[in-house]
Design a protein around this motif. Structure first.
Motif, PDB file in Angstrom:
ATOM      1  N   GLU A 246       0.830  -1.207   0.000  1.00 17.59           N
ATOM      2  CA  GLU A 246       0.000   0.000   0.000  1.00 17.59           C
ATOM      3  C   GLU A 246       0.866   1.261   0.000  1.00 17.59           C
ATOM      4  O   GLU A 246       0.650   2.210   0.753  1.00 17.59           O
ATOM      5  N   ASP A 273      -0.726   0.712  -5.781  1.00 14.15           N
ATOM      6  CA  ASP A 273      -1.533   1.116  -6.931  1.00 14.15           C
ATOM      7  C   ASP A 273      -1.396   2.628  -7.095  1.00 14.15           C
ATOM      8  O   ASP A 273      -1.949   3.390  -6.303  1.00 14.15           O
ATOM      9  N   GLN A 276      -4.620   4.980  -7.043  1.00 11.40           N
ATOM     10  CA  GLN A 276      -5.424   5.216  -5.848  1.00 11.40           C
ATOM     11  C   GLN A 276      -5.121   6.594  -5.274  1.00 11.40           C
ATOM     12  O   GLN A 276      -4.215   7.295  -5.713  1.00 11.40           O
ATOM     13  N   ARG A 327     -10.348   6.038 -14.212  1.00 12.14           N
ATOM     14  CA  ARG A 327      -8.911   6.296 -14.126  1.00 12.14           C
ATOM     15  C   ARG A 327      -8.418   7.146 -15.286  1.00 12.14           C
ATOM     16  O   ARG A 327      -7.574   8.041 -15.123  1.00 12.14           O
ATOM     17  N   GLN A 486      -8.936   2.655   2.168  1.00 14.19           N
ATOM     18  CA  GLN A 486      -7.859   2.154   1.314  1.00 14.19           C
ATOM     19  C   GLN A 486      -7.240   0.905   1.929  1.00 14.19           C
ATOM     20  O   GLN A 486      -7.026   0.815   3.129  1.00 14.19           O
ATOM     21  N   GLU A 508      -9.350   9.958  -8.611  1.00 11.76           N
ATOM     22  CA  GLU A 508      -8.680   8.959  -7.775  1.00 11.76           C
ATOM     23  C   GLU A 508      -9.574   8.523  -6.627  1.00 11.76           C
ATOM     24  O   GLU A 508      -9.594   7.347  -6.259  1.00 11.76           O
ATOM     25  N   TYR A 511     -12.293   6.269  -8.173  1.00 11.18           N
ATOM     26  CA  TYR A 511     -11.645   4.998  -8.539  1.00 11.18           C
ATOM     27  C   TYR A 511     -11.402   4.137  -7.301  1.00 11.18           C
ATOM     28  O   TYR A 511     -11.726   2.938  -7.275  1.00 11.18           O
ATOM     29  N   THR A 512     -10.838   4.738  -6.261  1.00 12.75           N
ATOM     30  CA  THR A 512     -10.541   3.978  -5.043  1.00 12.75           C
ATOM     31  C   THR A 512     -11.816   3.464  -4.402  1.00 12.75           C
ATOM     32  O   THR A 512     -11.879   2.309  -3.964  1.00 12.75           O
ATOM     33  N   ARG A 516     -13.256  -0.868  -4.100  1.00 14.50           N
ATOM     34  CA  ARG A 516     -13.275  -1.577  -2.812  1.00 14.50           C
ATOM     35  C   ARG A 516     -14.234  -2.757  -2.842  1.00 14.50           C
ATOM     36  O   ARG A 516     -14.207  -3.610  -1.936  1.00 14.50           O
TER      37      ARG A 516
END
Length: 569
Positions: A246, A273, A276, A327, A486, A508, A511-512, A516
């Motif tokens: 992470e 990533d 993220q 993204r 995250q 971002e 996207y994050t 999930r």
């Protein structure tokens, strides 16, 4: 009115930014107003995660702070730069390579980019440490569920199989992540992958015993104490291999300290990533390293393995395809596809905040109420991964605080959600090394064998219990901000965007939040707000990529090799 005063009066500066500027003129009364203002703005940029401030991009910084207000007039850029170059407060980047530069030069000017010297120094030290250890450094990147942890387990197994030591000692290997929750998930995934290799006969049990079964937070790994970290350049870690997961969540200062604490002889694998959300604190180190790796001739390119195929979502779930459009910032493809219901497993709803609260009562409350019916606390903790409300904001009607209060009041009407009841989810918000509870850990309230209420958390040996009164700082965990989520995954997600646009809404973040989920996501947000979010990047200004690849401009991302991390793909 001076520029500094106008910036202060207009709300463009924090108290700490203004104080920095005043400290310059107190020490040197002849300091020009434009130099004071530049120093204050470079400090203000830190609050938005930027480690440097390109002066020509100040309109973008002002838009990040308050897009609806008109900023004050700025000096002509050539004149401003001339004043900065002549200032005794300002050093030039090339000059700072000479150790004899006056330490009072608190600002660094490179071209038109201004930095506080502390952050320039951290970037320079990090780049130097990275370049020095490139033969031992590997970068593993990819989206959620693309097999990054599986690749880490392969690296660990290969390292163990190939390990040779003249004294017959086993290798010293550690796993680490920015938060306790991320560390726990890393350890769990690695244990499962290693066990699968042993079962398949590709890793001998004797070598398996050399591999770590737990992971720690970066703070704990580096030995955080009140006076600072125990490990660093002067007292390195006793390791042969370190894996850091992470990495998008790791800020500049922590990555600099970590890089200097890892011995030059040790292998270092950094995993994450880059698409993220970046770290809450200053810098976006992972993104900068990826950018540097994409520059022509970059030595970092050979260290990077980028994984493409997502495995998190179940077959038939189109979240990865939607996430790719998000993204890439392809707003029309996102809106058109959502409106037509083209993404399987994705539902899009929008309406006022009252309608959002109704949706939370309809979707979230039953899911959380069902936790109390689990057979035991271990089953309840597993079931808690089945659903989560995620929010863009902490405050406001669509924020995590309000939605946590709504769910809590529904589940605990007598005490308005403030009591302790079976199935209440708790998020730890500060590290407690004594109790081995860390910021981001999620527990559940459940009675023990005597019927006394306890709060239980996943641990290596099974759920562990604490008295509610003995917990470190915590809050309800029915709704989490995307930042807090995250490193997590849930079967189903309700991702709530606010009714009005906000600076933190970026592609971002969307996207994050979307990624999930494993099987189903309800995206709540108006088209206007969604368009604003997808049109905004969380990119941060830094000089790290240039310091790693100073002679080469960025190029389009290539298809990265999928081969051996410690060899040539």
């Amino acid at each position: 009115m001076s520029l500094l005063a106008a910036l202060r009066h207009g709300g463009w500066l924090r108290d700490v930014d203004h104080a920095l500027a005043l400290s310059l003129v107190h020490a040197r009364p002849a300091t020009p107003d434009a130099v004071q203002a530049a120093a204050a703005l470079a400090s203000r940029a830190l609050a938005n995660g930027h480690t440097r401030l390109p002066l020509s991009r100040l309109p973008e910084l002002f838009a990040e702070i308050a897009a609806e207000r008109e900023p004050p007039a700025l000096p002509a850029l050539p004149d401003w730069l001339e004043l900065l170059r002549a200032s005794p407060w300002v050093a030039h980047g090339a000059d700072l390579l000479d150790a004899g530069v006056d330490p009072d030069r608190l600002l660094v000017l490179e071209g038109e980019a201004l930095s506080l010297r502390r952050y320039w120094d951290q970037e320079t030290r990090l780049a130097r440490a990275l370049r020095a250890r490139l033969p031992n450094f590997r970068l593993v990147t990819g989206g959620p569920g693309t097999g990054k942890t599986t690749r880490v387990a392969q690296v660990l197994a290969e390292f163990a199989r190939d390990w040779r030591d003249d004294a017959g000692l086993p290798p010293r290997i550690a796993l680490a992540a920015p938060t306790g929750k991320a560390a726990s998930r890393l350890a769990e995934s690695v244990r499962e992958s290693i066990a699968a290799q042993v079962a398949a006969g590709t890793l001998a049990p004797a070598r398996e015993a050399w591999l770590p079964t737990t992971a720690s937070t970066l703070h704990r790994l580096l030995g955080w104490q009140r006076e600072g970290f125990r490990h660093g350049r002067e007292h390195p870690l006793a390791l042969d291999l370190l894996v850091v997961d992470e990495a998008s969540m790791v800020d500049l200062a922590m990555m600099c300290r970590l890089m200097e604490a890892v011995p030059a002889t040790a292998q270092l694998v950094v995993v994450g990533d880059p698409d993220q959300l970046p770290s809450v604190d200053t810098g976006d180190v992972l993104a900068a390293l990826c950018l540097a790796s994409e520059a022509g001739g970059s030595a970092l390119a050979a260290t990077r393995t980028h994984l493409h195929t997502p495995h998190r979502q179940l077959p038939g779930v189109d979240v990865p395809r939607l996430a790719q459009f998000v993204r890439d910032g392809d707003i029309e493809a996102v809106v058109r596809g959502l409106d037509a219901g083209e993404f399987r497993g994705v539902e899009w709803q929008h309406g006022g905040e009252r309608a959002l609260h109704d949706a939370v009562r309809t979707r979230a409350v039953p899911a959380y109420a069902a936790l109390a019916g689990a057979d035991d606390v271990a089953a309840a903790l597993r079931a808690a991964r089945g659903f989560r409300v995620l929010t863009a904001l902490r405050e406001g009607p669509a924020g995590s605080e309000a939605l946590n209060a709504l769910v809590g009041a529904a589940l605990d009407p007598v005490f308005g959600g403030a009591g302790w009841y079976r199935g209440k989810l708790i998020l730890v918000t500060e590290n407690s090394y004594r109790q081995q509870l860390y910021n981001g850990d999620i527990g559940i309230a459940w009675p023990d064998e005597l019927g006394e209420m306890r709060v239980w958390f996943d641990a290596d040996g099974g759920p562990r219990a604490w008295l509610p009164a003995a917990l470190p700082a915590h809050e309800p965990a029915f709704a989490l901000t995307v930042h807090k989520a995250q490193g997590s995954e849930f079967e189903r997600v309700l991702l709530a965007l606010p009714e009005r646009d906000a600076r933190v809404l970026t592609r971002e973040l969307v996207y994050t939040g979307l990624t999930r989920c494993r099987r189903e996501v309800l995206l709540w947000g108006s088209e206007d707000v969604l368009r604003c979010a997808l049109g905004r990047r969380a990119a941060r200004w830094s000089g790290l990529a240039e310091r790693m690849a100073p002679a080469a401009p960025p190029v389009a991302r290539p298809e990265a090799p999928q081969g051996d991390l410690f060899g040539t793909a």
